[in-house]
Design a protein around this motif. Structure first.
Motif, PDB file in Angstrom:
ATOM      1  N   HIS A  57      -1.507   2.716  -3.603  1.00 27.28           N
ATOM      2  CA  HIS A  57      -2.451   3.274  -2.629  1.00 27.28           C
ATOM      3  C   HIS A  57      -3.865   2.733  -2.840  1.00 27.28           C
ATOM      4  O   HIS A  57      -4.274   2.416  -3.952  1.00 27.28           O
ATOM      5  CB  HIS A  57      -2.455   4.801  -2.721  1.00 27.28           C
ATOM      6  CG  HIS A  57      -1.111   5.421  -2.473  1.00 27.28           C
ATOM      7  ND1 HIS A  57      -0.434   5.282  -1.289  1.00 27.28           N
ATOM      8  CD2 HIS A  57      -0.308   6.161  -3.285  1.00 27.28           C
ATOM      9  CE1 HIS A  57       0.726   5.923  -1.361  1.00 27.28           C
ATOM     10  NE2 HIS A  57       0.829   6.461  -2.572  1.00 27.28           N
ATOM     11  N   ASN A  77       0.815  -1.205   0.000  1.00 34.03           N
ATOM     12  CA  ASN A  77       0.000   0.000   0.000  1.00 34.03           C
ATOM     13  C   ASN A  77       0.860   1.272   0.000  1.00 34.03           C
ATOM     14  O   ASN A  77       0.393   2.348  -0.376  1.00 34.03           O
ATOM     15  CB  ASN A  77      -0.923   0.005   1.223  1.00 34.03           C
ATOM     16  CG  ASN A  77      -1.935   1.133   1.201  1.00 34.03           C
ATOM     17  OD1 ASN A  77      -2.826   1.158   0.359  1.00 34.03           O
ATOM     18  ND2 ASN A  77      -1.788   2.081   2.122  1.00 34.03           N
ATOM     19  N   GLY A 118      -7.916  -4.435  -1.562  1.00 32.17           N
ATOM     20  CA  GLY A 118      -6.889  -5.169  -0.835  1.00 32.17           C
ATOM     21  C   GLY A 118      -7.312  -6.595  -0.528  1.00 32.17           C
ATOM     22  O   GLY A 118      -6.493  -7.526  -0.577  1.00 32.17           O
ATOM     23  N   LEU A 127      -5.116   0.015  -1.153  1.00 31.44           N
ATOM     24  CA  LEU A 127      -5.263  -1.394  -0.751  1.00 31.44           C
ATOM     25  C   LEU A 127      -5.544  -1.526   0.734  1.00 31.44           C
ATOM     26  O   LEU A 127      -6.200  -2.477   1.181  1.00 31.44           O
ATOM     27  CB  LEU A 127      -3.988  -2.183  -1.096  1.00 31.44           C
ATOM     28  CG  LEU A 127      -3.597  -2.285  -2.571  1.00 31.44           C
ATOM     29  CD1 LEU A 127      -2.258  -3.013  -2.715  1.00 31.44           C
ATOM     30  CD2 LEU A 127      -4.677  -3.016  -3.365  1.00 31.44           C
TER      31      LEU A 127
END
Length: 523
Positions: free
Chosen positions: A113, A109, A125, A115
Motif C-alpha cells: 500500500h 499496490n 510509486g 504506491l
C-alpha cells in the motif's frame, strides 16, 4: 547491429508487447466502456489490426531494417514524412515503457500500500517505477540476444499465468452459477458508441499495437524474409485468442451488474479482486506475479525497439551520427538507448496513471501504422519487380481496408485526445523545418511536397472530429452515422492521393542505398 534473432524470439517479442498491461487493466476498462460487448470488441479489433500487420509483413520481409516503421515512409515520400513518422513513434513508443511500469505499480499496490493513491502514482510509486525503467535499460544494454532470451523466458510465464487466470475464473463462474447473469444483461448497454470508445480509449487497440516489434527488429533477424512475416502474423493470432478468452472470463465472473451500469464498476486490481472474491488467493497471488512479469516484459521490449527508432532517425540524418555510430561490445547503439530511457522517465511526471496515457499512445501509433498500407502500394508501384519473400495477396483491397480501419480508430479516440496529439505533431513539423531549413530551400520538391498530404490528412481528421459526434468529443453538428461516413470518405480520398504523390523511383533507390551503407542488406 548483430543478426542474432530467430523465429521464436521475434514472435515472442511481438507477443510480449501485445500481452502487457492490456490484460491487467485494458479488459476491465473496455468492459466499463462497452459492457458485455467488449468481448466482441477484442475479437473484431484483433482482426482489424491483422489487416495492418499483413501489410507490414510484406514490407518487413522485403526491407529488413532496424527501426523499419520509421524508415519506410522516408523511402516512399521523402524526408519530411520520414521525420514526422519517427517523431510520433518515439514520443509514443517511449511512453509505452512508462505506462507498463505504471500498470505494474498499480497492481502491486494491492499488497504494498501507498504506491498508488487517488488513481495516480504516489511519490514512492514513482521511485519504484523509475527503478523498473533502469532495469529495462540495463537489460537492453547487453544487446538484442540477451534482451530476446530474457523476453522469451518471461513470455512463456506470461502466457501460462494469463491462461490459468482466465481458466480459473471461467471454472468458478460456471460452478457458482454467476455465468447465468449474462441472460439478464443488455449485450450493448452503451450502443455502438460504447464499442467504438472501448476500442480506442479502453486499451484494446493499444494492446494489439505490439505486433510491430518483429518489424522494428527485422534488421537483427537471422532469416528476416521467412521469420518476420510469420512472427508478425502469429503474434496477432495469439493476441486475439488470449484477449477474447480473458474478456469472456471477466464478463462472466463479475458479480451481477445491476441495471447494466457497467461504467460504475470500481476495481483497483480487477483480476486480483475477482479471484479473491471467489476464494482463490493462490491464483490471485499468481496474477500479482503476472502483474510484474507481463508489463515488465512489454516495457522491456518497447524500450529496445524504440531505441531502434532513434537509431533509424540517426541513419536518416535526423539526429546526430553518434546515435547510430557508437556501439558497445554487445552490438547495442547505446546513445540511442540512453536517449530513449530518459524520454521514458520524463513521462512519469505529467502522466502518472495508466489510463491518462492510453488514448494518446493509441492515436499516435495508429497515425504511423496507417502509413504501412500507403508504403506497400507505393513500393509496388515504384518497384514492382523487387524481390518479395512474402507477397501479400489481394494487397489492393487489404491495404485500402487497413487505411480505412486505422482512420476510424484515430477518429474514435475523440477530439480531446486528437487536438493534444495535433500539438505534438505540430511541434515535430516546426522542429523539422528549423533543423532542415537549408535542405528544404534547396530541395523543396523532394523533401516536403511528397509528404505534404499527411498534414492535410491530419487537419481533415481533426476537422471531422471537431464537428463530429458528441460521443467522441465533437460538437455533434455531424451526427452518427454521418460522421463515420465522412471519416471513411476522407480515408479513401487521402489513400489514393498519398499513393500518387510519392517520390520518384530513382530518388527512392538513392535514399535506400545511402542509408544501408554498413548494414547487411541486399539492395
Amino acid at each position: 547491429m548483430k543478426k542474432s534473432l530467430n523465429l521464436l524470439q521475434l514472435t515472442f517479442a511481438s507477443t510480449s508487447a501485445i500481452i502487457g498491461s492490456g490484460w491487467l487493466l485494458g479488459v476491465y476498462v473496455s468492459a466499463k466502456d462497452a459492457g458485455p460487448a467488449s468481448i466482441f470488441s477484442w475479437f473484431i479489433s484483433g482482426f482489424a489490426i491483422m489487416l495492418i500487420a499483413l501489410v507490414y509483413s510484406e514490407l518487413g520481409a522485403m526491407l529488413p531494417a532496424a527501426g523499419g516503421l520509421a524508415r519506410y515512409p522516408k523511402y516512399t515520400h521523402g524526408a519530411f514524412l520520414g521525420f514526422i513518422t519517427s517523431w510520433i513513434l518515439i514520443i509514443a513508443g517511449a511512453a509505452v515503457s512508462t505506462i507498463e511500469t505504471e500498470a505494474t505499480v498499480q497492481y502491486l499496490n494491492f499488497y504494498v500500500h501507498g504506491l498508488f493513491i487517488n488513481k495516480s502514482l504516489a511519490p514512492e510509486g514513482m521511485i519504484f517505477a523509475f527503478f523498473i525503467l533502469i532495469v529495462f535499460f540495463l537489460l537492453n544494454l547487453f544487446g538484442a540476444k540477451i534482451f530476446a532470451k530474457t523476453n522469451t523466458f518471461l513470455t512463456y510465464f506470461k502466457i501460462l499465468i494469463v491462461a490459468a487466470a482466465a481458466g480459473a475464473l471461467i471454472y468458478v463462474s460456471v460452478k457458482s452459477g454467476n455465468i447465468k447473469n449474462l441472460e439478464g444483461y443488455n449485450l450493448m448497454p452503451y450502443g455502438y458508441d460504447g464499442i467504438m470508445k472501448s476500442i480506442s480509449l479502453g486499451g484494446i487497440i493499444f494492446s494489439y499495437l505490439g505486433f510491430r516489434q518483429a518489424i522494428d527488429l527485422s534488421g537483427e533477424a537471422k532469416n528476416p524474409g521467412r521469420d518476420v512475416p510469420v512472427a508478425t502474423i502469429l503474434s496477432v493470432v495469439i493476441g486475439i485468442t488470449v484477449y477474447t478468452l480473458l474478456a469472456f472470463s471477466f464478463i462472466i465472473s463479475v458479480p451481477q451488474v445491476k441495471n447494466n451500469l457497467w461504467n460504475t464498476l470500481n476495481l483497483s486490481s480487477p483480476f486480483v479482486n475477482l479471484l479473491n472474491l471467489y476464494g482463490l488467493p493462490a491464483f490471485a497471488l499468481m496474477v500479482i506475479l503476472g502483474a510484474v512479469i507481463s508489463p515488465f516484459a512489454t516495457g522491456l521490449v518497447y524500450m529496445g525497439t524504440t531505441s531502434r527508432i532513434t537509431f533509424a532517425m540517426s541513419k536518416m540524418k535526423f539526429l546526430p551520427k553518434s546515435f547510430h555510430l557508437n556501439f558497445n561490445r554487445y552490438g547495442t547503439a547505446y546513445i540511442s538507448l540512453i536517449f530513449t530511457f530518459f524520454l521514458s522517465a520524463l513521462y512519469l511526471l505529467p502522466f502518472p496513471s495508466w489510463q491518462s496515457l492510453v488514448g494518446i499512445i493509441t492515436s499516435g501509433m495508429v497515425f504511423t501504422y496507417i502509413l504501412g498500407p500507403i508504403g506497400l502500394m507505393t513500393f509496388r508501384k515504384l518497384d514492382p519487380h523487387k524481390k518479395r519473400p512474402f507477397y501479400l495477396p489481394f494487397a489492393n483491397t487489404i491495404s485500402l481496408l487497413a487505411f480505412i480501419v486505422g482512420t476510424l480508430i484515430i477518429y474514435w479516440s475523440g477530439f480531446d485526445v486528437l487536438w493534444k496529439l495535433g500539438i505534438g505533431i505540430s511541434a515535430g513539423v516546426i522542429l523539422f523545418i528549423f533543423t532542415n531549413f537549408n535542405k528544404i530551400k534547396r530541395k523543396l520538391k523532394e523533401t516536403i511536397i511528397p509528404g505534404l498530404w499527411f498534414l492535410f490528412y491530419i487537419i481533415a481528421i481533426l476537422t471531422v472530429s471537431f464537428f463530429g459526434s458528441k460521443s467522441f468529443g465533437g460538437k455533434n453538428m455531424l451526427k452518427s452515422p454521418y460522421d463515420l461516413i465522412a471519416v471513411i470518405l476522407t480515408a479513401v480520398l487521402f489513400y489514393f492521393i498519398a499513393i500518387n504523390t510519392s517520390i520518384k523511383k530513382e530518388e527512392m533507390e538513392m535514399i535506400i542505398e545511402e542509408e544501408f551503407i554498413g548494414e547487411e542488406f541486399e539492395i
